[in-house]
Write a protein that holds these residues in place. Structure first.
Motif, PDB file in Angstrom:
ATOM      1  N   THR A 122       0.865  -1.326   0.001  1.00 37.35           N
ATOM      2  CA  THR A 122      -0.073  -0.202  -0.126  1.00 37.35           C
ATOM      3  C   THR A 122       1.000   1.288  -0.030  1.00 37.35           C
ATOM      4  O   THR A 122       0.299   2.304  -0.756  1.00 37.35           O
ATOM      5  CB  THR A 122      -1.055   0.040   1.173  1.00 37.35           C
ATOM      6  OG1 THR A 122      -0.158  -0.189   2.322  1.00 37.35           O
ATOM      7  CG2 THR A 122      -1.903  -0.925   1.232  1.00 37.35           C
ATOM      8  N   ILE A 155      -5.734  -2.062  -1.598  1.00 34.23           N
ATOM      9  CA  ILE A 155      -5.752  -3.267  -0.647  1.00 34.23           C
ATOM     10  C   ILE A 155      -6.242  -4.390  -1.237  1.00 34.23           C
ATOM     11  O   ILE A 155      -5.519  -5.620  -1.324  1.00 34.23           O
ATOM     12  CB  ILE A 155      -6.906  -2.860   0.375  1.00 34.23           C
ATOM     13  CG1 ILE A 155      -6.401  -1.800   1.384  1.00 34.23           C
ATOM     14  CG2 ILE A 155      -7.148  -4.054   1.449  1.00 34.23           C
ATOM     15  CD1 ILE A 155      -7.189  -1.410   2.468  1.00 34.23           C
ATOM     16  N   ALA A 209      -2.171  -4.525   4.646  1.00 36.37           N
ATOM     17  CA  ALA A 209      -2.591  -3.403   3.747  1.00 36.37           C
ATOM     18  C   ALA A 209      -3.702  -2.457   4.351  1.00 36.37           C
ATOM     19  O   ALA A 209      -3.730  -1.149   3.971  1.00 36.37           O
ATOM     20  CB  ALA A 209      -3.323  -4.050   2.686  1.00 36.37           C
ATOM     21  N   LEU A 210      -4.428  -2.950   5.094  1.00 40.75           N
ATOM     22  CA  LEU A 210      -5.552  -2.159   5.915  1.00 40.75           C
ATOM     23  C   LEU A 210      -4.860  -1.090   6.889  1.00 40.75           C
ATOM     24  O   LEU A 210      -5.229   0.056   6.991  1.00 40.75           O
ATOM     25  CB  LEU A 210      -6.388  -3.081   6.718  1.00 40.75           C
ATOM     26  CG  LEU A 210      -7.578  -2.201   7.130  1.00 40.75           C
ATOM     27  CD1 LEU A 210      -8.499  -1.849   6.177  1.00 40.75           C
ATOM     28  CD2 LEU A 210      -8.469  -3.420   8.244  1.00 40.75           C
TER      29      LEU A 210
END
Length: 252
Positions: A30, A36, A144-145
């Motif tokens: 990211t 994502i 990724a979050l």
């Protein structure tokens, strides 16, 4: 079904390890501009740590397809050799469609656990692969979050985790083997040379990885060749180590 459950239990430690490492991959992906779902899809469809970390950097350079092919082949060709070795221990039903399907899950850790089995059945290998695959994908999603939520300083610190993982893998082998020590230092020196030397630092990273890996491996093969005697000695040491561990576990 018992074989599948046995494989699941054996895969739990691998899955937990993959969860933390792929978390770093998700953060890095990211930070490079991947969405994502793109980062998660990469992990879902590949499951190759070093290949993914190298690949996403190359993917940020449009048109560098040949660099991508060469670097990925260099990094991931070891899985072919692992598959060949493991094929000598698979059950009679582990062939054809099942080899094509489950061969996708070959990783360093899954291979190490599977090859220790006397006979590798389809159900055992399927169970062994399930949790690591889920852990690798879920870790990427969480990383990724987090990459879209955490402050930049924290992300920068977490991105160092992948280097810690590689150091943890390499250092124990370096301490036990002089050839490994020499090859690692040669690779590190060459990598630094390509990074800092004018002219050489302009070579794309994918090609640099391939050149360094192949050169270091060739030097190791030429100056420290494995002979039947050294292989037998290494196997004897491993067997003795396993016996000592079993004795220690028994006394506990």
């Amino acid at each position: 079904m018992q074989d599948y459950k046995k494989g699941l239990r054996s895969g739990i430690p691998i899955g937990l390890g993959y969860l933390s490492v792929s978390f770093t991959f998700g953060i890095m992906a990211t930070s490079l501009g991947f969405k994502i779902w793109q980062a998660v899809l990469i992990s879902f469809l590949t499951v190759t740590s070093a290949g993914q970390f190298s690949g996403i950097k190359t993917m940020m350079l449009p048109g560098h397809y040949m660099e991508m092919v060469i670097s990925q082949c260099t990094i991931n060709i070891r899985y072919s050799f692992m598959s060949i070795a493991l094929s000598q221990k698979t059950s009679d039903k582990f062939r054809g469609f099942w080899r094509a399907l489950l061969g996708f899950f070959i990783t360093d850790e899954i291979f190490a656990v599977a090859v220790a089995e006397p006979i590798v059945s389809v159900r055992f290998f399927a169970g062994l692969s399930t949790i690591p695959w889920f852990g690798w994908t879920m870790g990427t999603f969480l990383g990724a979050l987090s990459g879209s939520l955490l402050p930049g300083r924290i992300l920068s610190a977490l991105s160092l985790a992948i280097y810690g993982m590689f150091i943890a893998i390499i250092v124990p082998e370096m301490k036990k083997s002089k050839p490994v020590l020499v090859v690692v230092f040669l690779a590190a020196a060459m990598s630094s040379l390509f990074y800092y030397t004018p002219g050489l630092k302009n070579i794309p990273a994918g090609f640099t990885v391939s050149i360094v890996a192949i050169t270091a491996a060739l030097v190791g093969a030429l100056f420290f060749p494995l002979t039947p005697e050294t292989v037998a000695e290494a196997e004897s040491k491993q067997v003795l180590s396993d016996v000592n561990k079993m004795k220690g576990g028994h006394h506990e």
